[in-house]
Scaffold this motif. Structure first.
Motif, mmCIF file in Angstrom:
data_model
loop_
_atom_site.group_PDB
_atom_site.id
_atom_site.type_symbol
_atom_site.label_atom_id
_atom_site.label_comp_id
_atom_site.label_asym_id
_atom_site.label_seq_id
_atom_site.Cartn_x
_atom_site.Cartn_y
_atom_site.Cartn_z
ATOM 1 N N PHE A 91 -87.257 -89.153 -3.525
ATOM 2 C CA PHE A 91 -88.126 -89.427 -2.388
ATOM 3 C C PHE A 91 -89.524 -88.891 -2.694
ATOM 4 O O PHE A 91 -89.685 -87.734 -3.078
ATOM 5 N N GLU A 92 -90.541 -89.738 -2.541
ATOM 6 C CA GLU A 92 -91.909 -89.352 -2.852
ATOM 7 C C GLU A 92 -92.633 -88.890 -1.588
ATOM 8 O O GLU A 92 -92.599 -89.556 -0.550
ATOM 9 N N HIS A 93 -93.300 -87.769 -1.690
ATOM 10 C CA HIS A 93 -94.003 -87.191 -0.549
ATOM 11 C C HIS A 93 -95.069 -88.141 0.009
ATOM 12 O O HIS A 93 -95.301 -88.189 1.226
ATOM 13 N N MET A 94 -95.715 -88.908 -0.880
ATOM 14 C CA MET A 94 -96.795 -89.783 -0.426
ATOM 15 C C MET A 94 -96.281 -90.888 0.495
ATOM 16 O O MET A 94 -97.051 -91.479 1.256
ATOM 17 N N TRP A 95 -94.970 -91.195 0.449
ATOM 18 C CA TRP A 95 -94.419 -92.232 1.326
ATOM 19 C C TRP A 95 -94.575 -91.853 2.799
ATOM 20 O O TRP A 95 -94.673 -92.724 3.662
ATOM 21 N N LEU A 96 -94.562 -90.551 3.077
ATOM 22 C CA LEU A 96 -94.645 -90.095 4.471
ATOM 23 C C LEU A 96 -95.974 -90.457 5.121
ATOM 24 O O LEU A 96 -96.093 -90.441 6.342
ATOM 25 N N LYS A 97 -96.979 -90.764 4.311
ATOM 26 C CA LYS A 97 -98.277 -91.128 4.842
ATOM 27 C C LYS A 97 -98.347 -92.587 5.275
ATOM 28 O O LYS A 97 -99.354 -93.034 5.817
ATOM 29 N N GLU A 98 -97.281 -93.354 5.009
ATOM 30 C CA GLU A 98 -97.260 -94.767 5.343
ATOM 31 C C GLU A 98 -96.182 -95.054 6.400
ATOM 32 O O GLU A 98 -95.072 -94.529 6.336
ATOM 33 N N ASN A 99 -96.505 -95.908 7.372
ATOM 34 C CA ASN A 99 -95.558 -96.236 8.446
ATOM 35 C C ASN A 99 -94.331 -96.979 7.925
ATOM 36 O O ASN A 99 -93.235 -96.870 8.491
ATOM 37 N N GLY A 100 -94.495 -97.739 6.857
ATOM 38 C CA GLY A 100 -93.390 -98.545 6.347
ATOM 39 C C GLY A 100 -92.183 -97.731 5.952
ATOM 40 O O GLY A 100 -91.039 -98.193 6.084
ATOM 41 N N ILE B 44 -88.233 -98.427 7.377
ATOM 42 C CA ILE B 44 -87.105 -98.775 6.504
ATOM 43 C C ILE B 44 -85.932 -97.828 6.738
ATOM 44 O O ILE B 44 -84.774 -98.243 6.845
ATOM 45 N N VAL B 45 -86.234 -96.520 6.808
ATOM 46 C CA VAL B 45 -85.165 -95.535 7.008
ATOM 47 C C VAL B 45 -84.469 -95.755 8.355
ATOM 48 O O VAL B 45 -83.228 -95.750 8.441
ATOM 49 N N ARG B 46 -85.248 -95.977 9.425
ATOM 50 C CA ARG B 46 -84.647 -96.200 10.757
ATOM 51 C C ARG B 46 -83.802 -97.474 10.773
ATOM 52 O O ARG B 46 -82.691 -97.485 11.303
ATOM 53 N N ALA B 47 -84.346 -98.537 10.158
ATOM 54 C CA ALA B 47 -83.609 -99.809 10.155
ATOM 55 C C ALA B 47 -82.278 -99.666 9.433
ATOM 56 O O ALA B 47 -81.255 -100.214 9.874
ATOM 57 N N SER C 193 -70.125 -96.601 2.879
ATOM 58 C CA SER C 193 -70.296 -95.392 2.068
ATOM 59 C C SER C 193 -71.547 -95.407 1.202
ATOM 60 O O SER C 193 -72.078 -94.354 0.855
ATOM 61 N N ASN C 194 -72.024 -96.597 0.830
ATOM 62 C CA ASN C 194 -73.197 -96.627 -0.046
ATOM 63 C C ASN C 194 -74.497 -96.904 0.715
ATOM 64 O O ASN C 194 -75.487 -97.325 0.131
ATOM 65 N N SER C 195 -74.509 -96.668 2.023
ATOM 66 C CA SER C 195 -75.721 -96.858 2.816
ATOM 67 C C SER C 195 -76.911 -96.039 2.283
ATOM 68 O O SER C 195 -78.033 -96.547 2.216
ATOM 69 N N PRO C 196 -76.709 -94.755 1.903
ATOM 70 C CA PRO C 196 -77.844 -93.991 1.349
ATOM 71 C C PRO C 196 -78.423 -94.644 0.099
ATOM 72 O O PRO C 196 -79.641 -94.646 -0.110
ATOM 73 N N LEU C 197 -77.559 -95.211 -0.756
ATOM 74 C CA LEU C 197 -78.039 -95.864 -1.970
ATOM 75 C C LEU C 197 -78.848 -97.113 -1.626
ATOM 76 O O LEU C 197 -79.890 -97.375 -2.222
ATOM 77 N N LEU C 198 -78.367 -97.883 -0.640
ATOM 78 C CA LEU C 198 -79.084 -99.086 -0.236
ATOM 79 C C LEU C 198 -80.436 -98.724 0.366
ATOM 80 O O LEU C 198 -81.433 -99.406 0.138
ATOM 81 N N CYS C 199 -80.469 -97.650 1.136
ATOM 82 C CA CYS C 199 -81.723 -97.197 1.722
ATOM 83 C C CYS C 199 -82.706 -96.811 0.623
ATOM 84 O O CYS C 199 -83.891 -97.147 0.675
ATOM 85 N N GLY C 200 -82.212 -96.105 -0.392
ATOM 86 C CA GLY C 200 -83.058 -95.713 -1.515
ATOM 87 C C GLY C 200 -83.603 -96.927 -2.263
ATOM 88 O O GLY C 200 -84.780 -96.966 -2.632
ATOM 89 N N ASP C 201 -82.739 -97.925 -2.474
ATOM 90 C CA ASP C 201 -83.175 -99.147 -3.160
ATOM 91 C C ASP C 201 -84.288 -99.847 -2.385
ATOM 92 O O ASP C 201 -85.270 -100.324 -2.958
ATOM 93 N N LYS C 202 -84.110 -99.916 -1.074
ATOM 94 C CA LYS C 202 -85.112 -100.589 -0.245
ATOM 95 C C LYS C 202 -86.434 -99.825 -0.236
ATOM 96 O O LYS C 202 -87.516 -100.416 -0.218
ATOM 97 N N LEU C 203 -86.338 -98.489 -0.251
ATOM 98 C CA LEU C 203 -87.568 -97.686 -0.310
ATOM 99 C C LEU C 203 -88.305 -97.899 -1.634
ATOM 100 O O LEU C 203 -89.540 -97.971 -1.662
ATOM 101 N N MET C 204 -87.554 -98.006 -2.723
ATOM 102 C CA MET C 204 -88.171 -98.234 -4.030
ATOM 103 C C MET C 204 -88.861 -99.600 -4.075
ATOM 104 O O MET C 204 -89.975 -99.737 -4.594
ATOM 105 N N GLU C 205 -88.202 -100.615 -3.527
ATOM 106 C CA GLU C 205 -88.797 -101.955 -3.493
ATOM 107 C C GLU C 205 -90.066 -101.949 -2.642
ATOM 108 O O GLU C 205 -91.080 -102.545 -3.005
ATOM 109 N N TRP C 206 -89.992 -101.283 -1.481
ATOM 110 C CA TRP C 206 -91.167 -101.185 -0.604
ATOM 111 C C TRP C 206 -92.309 -100.439 -1.287
ATOM 112 O O TRP C 206 -93.481 -100.828 -1.191
ATOM 113 N N SER C 207 -91.976 -99.366 -1.999
ATOM 114 C CA SER C 207 -92.996 -98.577 -2.691
ATOM 115 C C SER C 207 -93.734 -99.407 -3.740
ATOM 116 O O SER C 207 -94.955 -99.322 -3.869
ATOM 117 N N LYS C 208 -92.982 -100.226 -4.474
ATOM 118 C CA LYS C 208 -93.622 -101.067 -5.490
ATOM 119 C C LYS C 208 -94.566 -102.076 -4.859
ATOM 120 O O LYS C 208 -95.639 -102.361 -5.392
#
Length: 227
Positions: free
Chosen positions: A136-145, A149-152, A161-176
């Motif tokens: 998790f990158e600290h700079m992400w906290l400065k963006e509403n997106g 993603i985390v709430r959704a 069981s793999n919800s945390p992994l899916l959330c991480g994948d979506k955050l990485m895609e959003w970050s890019k």
């Protein structure tokens, strides 16, 4: 501040160490001198006598220049209003050292806040970057997106069981999408900055280099927020 008048003392010390010891020898750092004229860009030509004295010490000590990966010039500064680039920082080794550490490589790292670039010496060579795990990158906290993603993901009616992994994948895609590849941008801008420095050392306008340096520093500030 280096004292040019005492440089000969350094050369004498190196030669004395060579005569006194027969151990494997790696000698590295800021030698405040260049071996050849092409290792200096901008400003007045380097004294041929000073370069010859340095080359003689290298030969007398049985040194081999280990070369570099990265930037050719390890120092930058201003002399008489001109930008000057020099290869002052380097690494030498004796045949004895290289026989034991044949893969030794030297990497010259970029630096935008200091006049000298750092050099890293790796006896095992320079390897590629390993695959980076999710973090998790600290700079992400400065963006509403990020929060959306985390709430959704966590409010989704379908949980498994793999919800945390899916959330991480979506955050990485959003970050890019949102930030692009920060390191790639930094690498590209840093290369442009290096070219601008060469151009300024050869008489080009200083303003373009100044603007690129500001852009690189802004990217460095953003990268500093990444863990």
């Amino acid at each position: 501040m280096p004292e040019a008048s005492r440089k000969c003392e350094t050369w004498v010390l190196l030669c004395n160490l060579h005569r006194k010891y027969t151990l494997p020898w790696l000698c590295a750092g800021d030698f405040n001198e260049v071996l050849l004229s092409h290792e200096k860009l901008g400003g007045a030509p380097r004294s041929e006598t000073a370069m010859r004295d340095f080359r003689e010490v290298v030969d007398d000590c049985g040194f081999m220049d280990l070369g570099y990966v990265g930037n050719k010039y390890s120092w930058r500064g201003r002399r008489g209003g001109n930008i000057v680039l020099d290869r002052l920082d380097r690494a030498f080794a004796t045949h004895f050292w290289l026989a034991l550490n044949s893969a030794t490589r030297v990497q010259c790292l970029r630096a935008n806040t200091f006049d000298h670039y750092s050099i890293v010496i790796n006896p095992k060579g320079i390897t590629g970057r390993p695959c980076k795990p999710f973090r998790f990158e600290h700079m992400w906290l400065k963006e509403n997106g990020c929060g959306k993603i985390v709430r959704a993901e966590w409010l989704s009616p379908i949980q498994h069981s793999n919800s945390p992994l899916l959330c991480g994948d979506k955050l990485m895609e959003w970050s890019k999408r949102s930030f692009g590849s920060m390191r790639k941008q930094l690498e590209e801008k840093s290369k442009l900055l290096e070219k601008a420095k060469f151009a300024v050392a050869q008489g080009a306008d200083y303003e373009a280099m100044k603007l690129l340096r500001m852009e690189v520093n802004e990217l460095l500030d953003k990268e500093s927020l990444m863990w």
